[in-house]
Design a protein around this motif. Structure first.
Motif, PDB file in Angstrom:
ATOM      1  N   GLN A  54       0.968  -1.865  -0.189  1.00  0.00           N
ATOM      2  CA  GLN A  54      -0.710   0.219  -0.273  1.00  0.00           C
ATOM      3  C   GLN A  54       0.595   0.845  -0.033  1.00  0.00           C
ATOM      4  O   GLN A  54       0.045   2.455  -0.296  1.00  0.00           O
ATOM      5  N   LEU A  55       2.310   1.375  -0.307  1.00  0.00           N
ATOM      6  CA  LEU A  55       3.209   2.127   0.113  1.00  0.00           C
ATOM      7  C   LEU A  55       4.011   2.048  -1.264  1.00  0.00           C
ATOM      8  O   LEU A  55       4.364   3.182  -1.597  1.00  0.00           O
ATOM      9  N   ILE A  56       3.999   1.310  -1.222  1.00  0.00           N
ATOM     10  CA  ILE A  56       5.507   0.823  -2.335  1.00  0.00           C
ATOM     11  C   ILE A  56       4.791   0.180  -3.680  1.00  0.00           C
ATOM     12  O   ILE A  56       4.229  -0.903  -3.263  1.00  0.00           O
ATOM     13  N   ASP A  57       5.342   1.058  -5.199  1.00  0.00           N
ATOM     14  CA  ASP A  57       5.567   0.043  -5.751  1.00  0.00           C
ATOM     15  C   ASP A  57       5.786  -0.981  -5.852  1.00  0.00           C
ATOM     16  O   ASP A  57       7.635  -1.114  -6.182  1.00  0.00           O
ATOM     17  N   MET A  58       5.599  -2.611  -5.950  1.00  0.00           N
ATOM     18  CA  MET A  58       6.414  -3.564  -5.491  1.00  0.00           C
ATOM     19  C   MET A  58       7.851  -3.439  -7.304  1.00  0.00           C
ATOM     20  O   MET A  58       8.593  -4.829  -6.661  1.00  0.00           O
ATOM     21  N   ASP A  59       7.427  -3.409  -8.354  1.00  0.00           N
ATOM     22  CA  ASP A  59       8.023  -2.756  -9.181  1.00  0.00           C
ATOM     23  C   ASP A  59       9.046  -2.440  -9.452  1.00  0.00           C
ATOM     24  O   ASP A  59      10.354  -2.896  -9.899  1.00  0.00           O
ATOM     25  N   THR A  60       8.881  -1.854  -9.015  1.00  0.00           N
ATOM     26  CA  THR A  60      10.186   0.282  -9.056  1.00  0.00           C
ATOM     27  C   THR A  60      10.622   0.684  -8.277  1.00  0.00           C
ATOM     28  O   THR A  60      12.038   0.552  -7.845  1.00  0.00           O
ATOM     29  N   ALA A  61       9.780  -0.629  -6.634  1.00  0.00           N
ATOM     30  CA  ALA A  61      10.676   0.079  -5.397  1.00  0.00           C
ATOM     31  C   ALA A  61      10.200   1.496  -5.247  1.00  0.00           C
ATOM     32  O   ALA A  61      11.163   2.177  -4.517  1.00  0.00           O
ATOM     33  N   GLU A  62       9.438   1.674  -5.999  1.00  0.00           N
ATOM     34  CA  GLU A  62       8.741   3.963  -5.730  1.00  0.00           C
ATOM     35  C   GLU A  62       7.898   3.867  -5.015  1.00  0.00           C
ATOM     36  O   GLU A  62       6.676   2.827  -5.064  1.00  0.00           O
ATOM     37  N   LEU A  63       7.599   5.249  -3.909  1.00  0.00           N
ATOM     38  CA  LEU A  63       6.907   5.638  -3.199  1.00  0.00           C
ATOM     39  C   LEU A  63       5.277   5.642  -3.792  1.00  0.00           C
ATOM     40  O   LEU A  63       6.061   6.548  -4.643  1.00  0.00           O
ATOM     41  N   LEU A  64       4.310   5.179  -3.709  1.00  0.00           N
ATOM     42  CA  LEU A  64       2.881   5.176  -3.919  1.00  0.00           C
ATOM     43  C   LEU A  64       2.672   7.275  -4.120  1.00  0.00           C
ATOM     44  O   LEU A  64       2.965   7.184  -3.184  1.00  0.00           O
ATOM     45  N   THR A  65       1.860   7.625  -5.154  1.00  0.00           N
ATOM     46  CA  THR A  65       1.575   8.861  -4.588  1.00  0.00           C
ATOM     47  C   THR A  65       0.759   9.088  -3.860  1.00  0.00           C
ATOM     48  O   THR A  65       0.519  10.137  -3.079  1.00  0.00           O
ATOM     49  N   ASP A  66      -0.220   7.997  -3.789  1.00  0.00           N
ATOM     50  CA  ASP A  66      -1.021   7.906  -2.831  1.00  0.00           C
ATOM     51  C   ASP A  66      -0.747   7.316  -1.727  1.00  0.00           C
ATOM     52  O   ASP A  66      -1.609   7.268  -0.521  1.00  0.00           O
ATOM     53  N   ALA A  67       0.484   6.910  -1.277  1.00  0.00           N
ATOM     54  CA  ALA A  67       0.796   6.384  -0.425  1.00  0.00           C
ATOM     55  C   ALA A  67       0.765   7.565   1.592  1.00  0.00           C
ATOM     56  O   ALA A  67       0.946   8.252   1.050  1.00  0.00           O
ATOM     57  N   ALA A  68       0.112   7.193   2.546  1.00  0.00           N
ATOM     58  CA  ALA A  68      -0.777   8.135   3.568  1.00  0.00           C
ATOM     59  C   ALA A  68      -0.022   8.518   3.977  1.00  0.00           C
ATOM     60  O   ALA A  68       1.747   7.202   4.201  1.00  0.00           O
ATOM     61  N   ALA A  69       0.968   9.542   5.512  1.00  0.00           N
ATOM     62  CA  ALA A  69       2.019  10.054   5.722  1.00  0.00           C
ATOM     63  C   ALA A  69       2.142   9.618   6.807  1.00  0.00           C
ATOM     64  O   ALA A  69       2.859   8.783   7.328  1.00  0.00           O
ATOM     65  N   ASP A  70       0.150   8.220   7.348  1.00  0.00           N
ATOM     66  CA  ASP A  70       0.972   8.185   8.096  1.00  0.00           C
ATOM     67  C   ASP A  70       2.055   6.497   7.877  1.00  0.00           C
ATOM     68  O   ASP A  70       2.338   6.197   8.875  1.00  0.00           O
TER      69      ASP A  70
END
Length: 167
Positions: free
Chosen positions: A84-100
């Motif tokens: 829910q936080l990281i794109d598992m293919d690119t290891a990039e932070l998802l744009t809609d990842a919650a601050a918490d």
């Protein structure tokens, strides 16, 4: 709030540093030989106890650190779903990842390598999930370090020693 003696006040001030009552008593000027006993008595004193609780509550308000907040943070780490936080293919932070959820990230490393082909290596480390679960479990008494044994049963005492009537 009731007035404390200067020595009691010093004890409270020292106690609030590390919550070690015996050492606080020594630092406040009580005899090292009887510091443990004195510390126990001081902590049972209702005026001192009320003052300590008031100071701790004020400290929590000022810092925003409360038991509830600590439990929330541990729960966030313990139950985070990295997908829910990281794109598992690119290891990039998802744009809609919650601050918490982002607060559970311990570190991010990005390494770019140039040569015949351009390569980017990403490493995302999260806070220790097992440790967070362990601390939460301890908080809720799920693990007991000491064995508790409750044995119930009848005890029968047998007097099978022959008696000498001459004694």
């Amino acid at each position: 709030m009731a007035k404390l003696t200067p020595k009691q006040q010093k004890f409270v001030d020292e106690y609030l540093i590390d919550l070690n009552a015996t050492q606080a008593a020594i630092r406040a000027g009580y005899s090292p030989k009887s510091a443990g006993t004195n510390a126990d008595k001081l902590l049972k004193n209702t005026k001192i106890r009320a003052y300590i609780e008031a100071r701790m509550a004020e400290h929590s308000r000022r810092t925003g650190v409360t038991q509830e907040r600590i439990i929330r943070e541990l729960a966030r780490i313990a139950f985070l779903d990295p997908t829910q936080l990281i794109d598992m293919d690119t290891a990039e932070l998802l744009t809609d990842a919650a601050a918490d959820d982002r607060a559970a990230i311990a570190s991010v490393k990005v390494k770019t390598m140039s040569g015949e082909t351009e390569m980017i290596e990403r490493e995302v480390r999260f806070a220790d999930k097992i440790k967070a679960l362990e601390l939460l479990g301890k908080r809720f008494g799920m693990w007991i370090d000491k064995q508790q044994v409750d044995v119930q049963g009848a005890v029968q005492i047998v007097d099978d020693v022959p008696r000498n009537p001459e004694q």
